[in-house]
Design a protein around this motif. Structure first.
Motif, mmCIF file in Angstrom:
data_model
loop_
_atom_site.group_PDB
_atom_site.id
_atom_site.type_symbol
_atom_site.label_atom_id
_atom_site.label_comp_id
_atom_site.label_asym_id
_atom_site.label_seq_id
_atom_site.Cartn_x
_atom_site.Cartn_y
_atom_site.Cartn_z
ATOM 1 N N ALA A 183 0.835 -1.201 0.000
ATOM 2 C CA ALA A 183 0.000 0.000 0.000
ATOM 3 C C ALA A 183 0.873 1.256 0.000
ATOM 4 O O ALA A 183 0.554 2.246 -0.675
ATOM 5 N N LEU A 184 1.972 1.219 0.731
ATOM 6 C CA LEU A 184 2.875 2.375 0.784
ATOM 7 C C LEU A 184 3.485 2.659 -0.587
ATOM 8 O O LEU A 184 3.543 3.813 -1.021
ATOM 9 N N THR A 185 3.956 1.622 -1.283
ATOM 10 C CA THR A 185 4.548 1.847 -2.608
ATOM 11 C C THR A 185 3.483 2.272 -3.610
ATOM 12 O O THR A 185 3.757 3.090 -4.499
ATOM 13 N N ASP A 186 2.273 1.765 -3.462
ATOM 14 C CA ASP A 186 1.195 2.158 -4.367
ATOM 15 C C ASP A 186 0.806 3.620 -4.150
ATOM 16 O O ASP A 186 0.552 4.364 -5.102
ATOM 17 N N LEU A 187 0.773 4.045 -2.895
ATOM 18 C CA LEU A 187 0.455 5.439 -2.592
ATOM 19 C C LEU A 187 1.539 6.382 -3.099
ATOM 20 O O LEU A 187 1.245 7.463 -3.622
ATOM 21 N N GLU A 188 2.804 5.985 -2.936
ATOM 22 C CA GLU A 188 3.913 6.858 -3.283
ATOM 23 C C GLU A 188 4.183 6.879 -4.782
ATOM 24 O O GLU A 188 4.468 7.935 -5.353
ATOM 25 N N GLU A 189 4.083 5.713 -5.415
ATOM 26 C CA GLU A 189 4.538 5.586 -6.790
ATOM 27 C C GLU A 189 3.464 5.048 -7.729
ATOM 28 O O GLU A 189 3.648 5.058 -8.949
ATOM 29 N N GLY A 190 2.346 4.551 -7.173
ATOM 30 C CA GLY A 190 1.337 3.919 -8.013
ATOM 31 C C GLY A 190 1.833 2.612 -8.599
ATOM 32 O O GLY A 190 1.456 2.234 -9.718
ATOM 33 N N TYR A 191 2.669 1.897 -7.835
ATOM 34 C CA TYR A 191 3.345 0.711 -8.381
ATOM 35 C C TYR A 191 3.459 -0.359 -7.302
ATOM 36 O O TYR A 191 3.710 -0.061 -6.135
ATOM 37 N N VAL A 192 3.263 -1.622 -7.722
ATOM 38 C CA VAL A 192 3.470 -2.770 -6.843
ATOM 39 C C VAL A 192 4.727 -3.500 -7.317
ATOM 40 O O VAL A 192 4.784 -3.964 -8.461
ATOM 41 N N PHE A 193 5.724 -3.571 -6.468
ATOM 42 C CA PHE A 193 6.960 -4.286 -6.807
ATOM 43 C C PHE A 193 6.715 -5.791 -6.675
ATOM 44 O O PHE A 193 6.345 -6.268 -5.600
ATOM 45 N N ASP A 194 6.959 -6.533 -7.749
ATOM 46 C CA ASP A 194 6.633 -7.963 -7.762
ATOM 47 C C ASP A 194 7.349 -8.742 -6.673
ATOM 48 O O ASP A 194 6.842 -9.771 -6.211
ATOM 49 N N ILE A 195 8.511 -8.262 -6.243
ATOM 50 C CA ILE A 195 9.283 -8.989 -5.243
ATOM 51 C C ILE A 195 8.532 -9.101 -3.923
ATOM 52 O O ILE A 195 8.610 -10.127 -3.228
ATOM 53 N N PHE A 196 7.751 -8.080 -3.572
ATOM 54 C CA PHE A 196 7.071 -8.100 -2.274
ATOM 55 C C PHE A 196 5.911 -9.104 -2.233
ATOM 56 O O PHE A 196 5.791 -9.848 -1.258
ATOM 57 N N PRO A 197 5.032 -9.160 -3.247
ATOM 58 C CA PRO A 197 4.035 -10.243 -3.264
ATOM 59 C C PRO A 197 4.684 -11.631 -3.308
ATOM 60 O O PRO A 197 4.155 -12.585 -2.714
ATOM 61 N N LEU A 198 5.833 -11.741 -4.006
ATOM 62 C CA LEU A 198 6.532 -13.024 -4.055
ATOM 63 C C LEU A 198 7.015 -13.425 -2.670
ATOM 64 O O LEU A 198 6.903 -14.591 -2.269
ATOM 65 N N ILE A 199 7.534 -12.459 -1.912
ATOM 66 C CA ILE A 199 7.969 -12.743 -0.543
ATOM 67 C C ILE A 199 6.776 -13.156 0.314
ATOM 68 O O ILE A 199 6.855 -14.096 1.105
#
Length: 253
Positions: free
Chosen positions: A112-128
């Motif tokens: 949620a923090l990366t989506d709020l800041e950048e509008g982007y979900v880094f694939d590494i975090f869902p993978l973790i």
């Protein structure tokens, strides 16, 4: 004492995940020996500058060394983490579901923090998140693993269907996040998280439209609402499912 401890733990996680989000967005490493520094003056921060919530309040929201205002998002990330940790400890006590719920809620919080800041979900975090969920479930047997795989498949399928139907109205990062979350939560909690997230986002959008702060063609970050949906599910999910004579499945019984 348990609630207080997990509130402190949650505040610390909130502070750490805010740093992870910021450094991931800027492309700087957040692991290893990298120390926290003031982004303005570059001064290395000491432990007394990094006490969650308290340091921000005692410093009156300003850097100790250059007096530049500290972004308010750091304070609110710590407060949100404290509230999440305390509520989850209150709901589940010292139990296996508390371990699962902390992994799911703070994983969603980071995205949620990366989506709020950048509008982007880094694939590494869902993978973790998915890897953590799989490891947890492997210790509990193949039935638990199957429940997690169903959760990952259900979450991914729902978001993938919306992406295809809307022709790119959502990103595939949202689908991978739904899969990673589903591996931890299982299929019933996963679907309930998505439903409550969509409902929360819809209500929020209607309020903004009514207040003329939002136009129909404007886009809003969706992952924060998934995070809210996840917290609502973890707090009230078993009671909601009980209304439909259903149980949430492992480990939430």
């Amino acid at each position: 004492m348990l609630i207080f401890f997990f509130a402190l733990l949650g505040a610390s996680l909130g502070s750490f995940l805010q740093v992870v989000a910021q450094r991931s967005i800027s492309g700087t490493p957040w692991w290893g020996k990298a120390r926290s520094v003031c982004p303005e003056c570059g001064h290395t921060l000491s432990w007394k500058d990094l006490v969650p919530v308290c340091s921000w309040l005692l410093l009156k929201g300003r850097c100790r060394y250059c007096s530049i205002p500290i972004p308010l998002r750091h304070f609110w990330a710590e407060v949100a983490g404290a509230v999440m940790g305390g509520l989850l400890a209150w709901r589940w006590g010292l139990s296996l579901p508390l371990l699962y719920s902390m992994a799911a809620s703070f994983g969603l919080f980071l995205n949620a923090l990366t989506d709020l800041e950048e509008g982007y979900v880094f694939d590494i975090f869902p993978l973790i998140m998915g890897s953590i969920g799989l490891i947890f479930r492997l210790f509990s047997g193949w039935t638990a693993v199957f429940e997690g795989v169903l959760g990952a498949a259900a979450g991914f399928a729902v978001i993938a269907f919306i992406i295809l139907l809307s022709r790119g109205g959502m990103g595939w990062g949202d689908a991978t996040l739904a899969a990673g979350t589903g591996m931890i939560l299982g299929w019933k909690f996963s679907l309930l998280t998505l439903y409550l997230g969509f409902m929360t986002g819809g209500v929020f959008s209607l309020v903004l439209l009514a207040a003329r702060r939002f136009r129909r063609k404007d886009s809003i970050p969706l992952v924060p609402f998934f995070a809210v949906g996840g917290m609502l599910t973890l707090l009230f999910g078993p009671w909601i499912l009980a209304l439909f004579s259903s149980s949430p499945g492992y480990p939430w019984q």
